[in-house]
Design an enzyme around this catalytic site. Structure first.
Site, short mmCIF file in Angstrom:
data_model
loop_
_atom_site.label_atom_id
_atom_site.label_comp_id
_atom_site.label_asym_id
_atom_site.label_seq_id
_atom_site.Cartn_x
_atom_site.Cartn_y
_atom_site.Cartn_z
N VAL A 1 22.44 39.43 43.94
CA VAL A 1 22.17 40.77 43.39
C VAL A 1 22.69 41.79 44.40
O VAL A 1 22.43 41.69 45.60
CB VAL A 1 20.67 40.97 43.13
CG1 VAL A 1 20.40 42.38 42.62
CG2 VAL A 1 20.17 39.94 42.14
N ARG B 1 17.04 42.56 55.41
CA ARG B 1 17.51 43.03 56.71
C ARG B 1 18.39 44.29 56.61
O ARG B 1 18.74 44.86 57.65
CB ARG B 1 18.27 41.91 57.43
CG ARG B 1 17.35 40.78 57.93
CD ARG B 1 18.13 39.75 58.74
NE ARG B 1 17.25 38.80 59.42
CZ ARG B 1 16.92 37.61 58.95
NH1 ARG B 1 17.38 37.23 57.77
NH2 ARG B 1 16.12 36.80 59.63
N HIS C 1 14.97 39.44 44.93
CA HIS C 1 13.81 38.58 44.70
C HIS C 1 13.26 38.79 43.28
O HIS C 1 12.88 37.83 42.60
CB HIS C 1 12.69 38.90 45.70
CG HIS C 1 13.05 38.65 47.12
ND1 HIS C 1 13.20 39.67 48.04
CD2 HIS C 1 13.31 37.50 47.80
CE1 HIS C 1 13.50 39.15 49.22
NE2 HIS C 1 13.59 37.85 49.10
N LEU D 1 9.95 42.04 49.58
CA LEU D 1 10.70 41.76 48.36
C LEU D 1 11.56 42.94 47.93
O LEU D 1 11.18 44.10 48.07
CB LEU D 1 9.73 41.40 47.23
CG LEU D 1 8.78 40.23 47.50
CD1 LEU D 1 7.92 39.98 46.27
CD2 LEU D 1 9.53 38.97 47.90
N LYS E 1 22.87 34.27 47.77
CA LYS E 1 23.29 34.99 48.97
C LYS E 1 23.27 34.05 50.17
O LYS E 1 24.11 34.12 51.04
CB LYS E 1 22.41 36.21 49.24
CG LYS E 1 22.96 37.06 50.39
CD LYS E 1 22.20 38.34 50.56
CE LYS E 1 20.96 38.12 51.39
NZ LYS E 1 21.26 37.80 52.81
#
EC number: 6.3.2.1
Length: 282
Positions: A176, A187, A37, A33, A149
């Site tokens: 965000v 990633r 998140h 996270l 996203k």
């Protein structure tokens, strides 16, 4: 915060909560996270009585040559982020718990998946749809929160919920970003130091495109060419796609009009990054 690891326990808890009149906000994740998140979790906390977070790296949505085994995992960190965001229940099942036997049923998504990331990842959205159908039945949410996203995923999930009359409201939440504009992603940890310096150019290319649309450009190819050339000039990444579609239908456009998405994917050495903007164009 309680950590739940079995389907039976999570389903029983969710059923009792709903029966008592509680509204449940659900945030499905693959863990590792980050602030993106946490933003979803905080919004869920504001809008619901109870927040359930799932952390499950779903093997069904990874292709044979993708990074399932390498995908970053850190459950202790996830627990810390979840507690700070006010999560009530962390659902953390094993693969064997979610898929105890060979699947007899999988969901095939027939629209909105043959473009963007779905074009290169043929099994991905069937895996996403299947696990979300399971998670919705297990957690029984009033609302489910998804980051924009992955706008294609949001479009696909909205289609699933509509088609199958699932009584959950899908709440898309804006992307965000880091201070330099890079979309937050699990990633991003794969990027080298040089790639991390280059990566913010993805969002800058989208901002340039947005400005051109606001100045009156309405031909999709003119916009996508500008974006592609900018990324190629300013990064060492390989452009996978730069596309404009109607949103959420994800159908092609001859002229930029209505609600649209401009989406990009760029392959760096060890990470494939995606980003997008959505606009309503008169």
């Amino acid at each position: 915060m309680k950590v739940i690891t079995t389907v039976k326990d999570m389903q029983q808890i969710a059923g009792e909560l709903r029966a008592s009149g509680k509204e449940i906000g659900f945030v499905p994740t693959m863990g590792y996270l980050h602030e993106g998140h946490a933003t979803l979790l905080r919004q869920a906390k504001k809008e619901n009585d109870i927040v359930i977070l799932s952390v499950f790296v779903n093997p069904l949505q990874f292709g044979p040559d993708e990074d399932f085994d390498r995908y970053p995992r850190d459950i202790k960190r996830d627990e810390r982020v979840a507690k700070e965001a006010g999560v009530d229940y962390l659902f953390y099942p094993s693969v064997d718990e979610m898929y105890p036997a060979e699947q007899t049923t999988k969901i095939e998504v027939v629209k909105r998946t043959n473009v963007l990331c779905g074009k290169r990842r043929p099994v991905h959205f069937a895996g996403v749809a299947t696990v979300l159908m399971k998670l919705f039945h297990i957690t029984m949410p009033t609302r489910a929160y998804f980051g924009m996203k992955d706008a294609q995923q949001v479009a696909v999930v909205e289609g699933i919920v509509s088609d199958f009359h699932i009584p959950v409201t899908i709440v898309p939440v804006e992307i965000v970003r880091e201070a330099d504009g890079l979309a937050k992603s699990s990633r991003n940890v794969y990027l080298s130091e040089q790639e991390r310096k280059e990566a913010p150019h993805l969002y800058r290319s989208l901002c340039i495109a947005k400005q051109k649309i606001e100045e009156g450009e309405r031909h999709p190819r003119n916009i996508t060419t500008v974006v592609k050339e900018y990324i190629e000039a300013n990064t060492n990444g390989i452009v996978d796609y730069v596309d404009i579609y109607a949103y959420p239908a994800l159908t092609p456009l001859e002229i930029i009009k209505g609600r649209i998405i401009l989406a990009i994917a760029v392959q760096f050495k060890n990470a494939r990054l995606i980003d997008n903007i959505t606009l309503t164009v008169q």
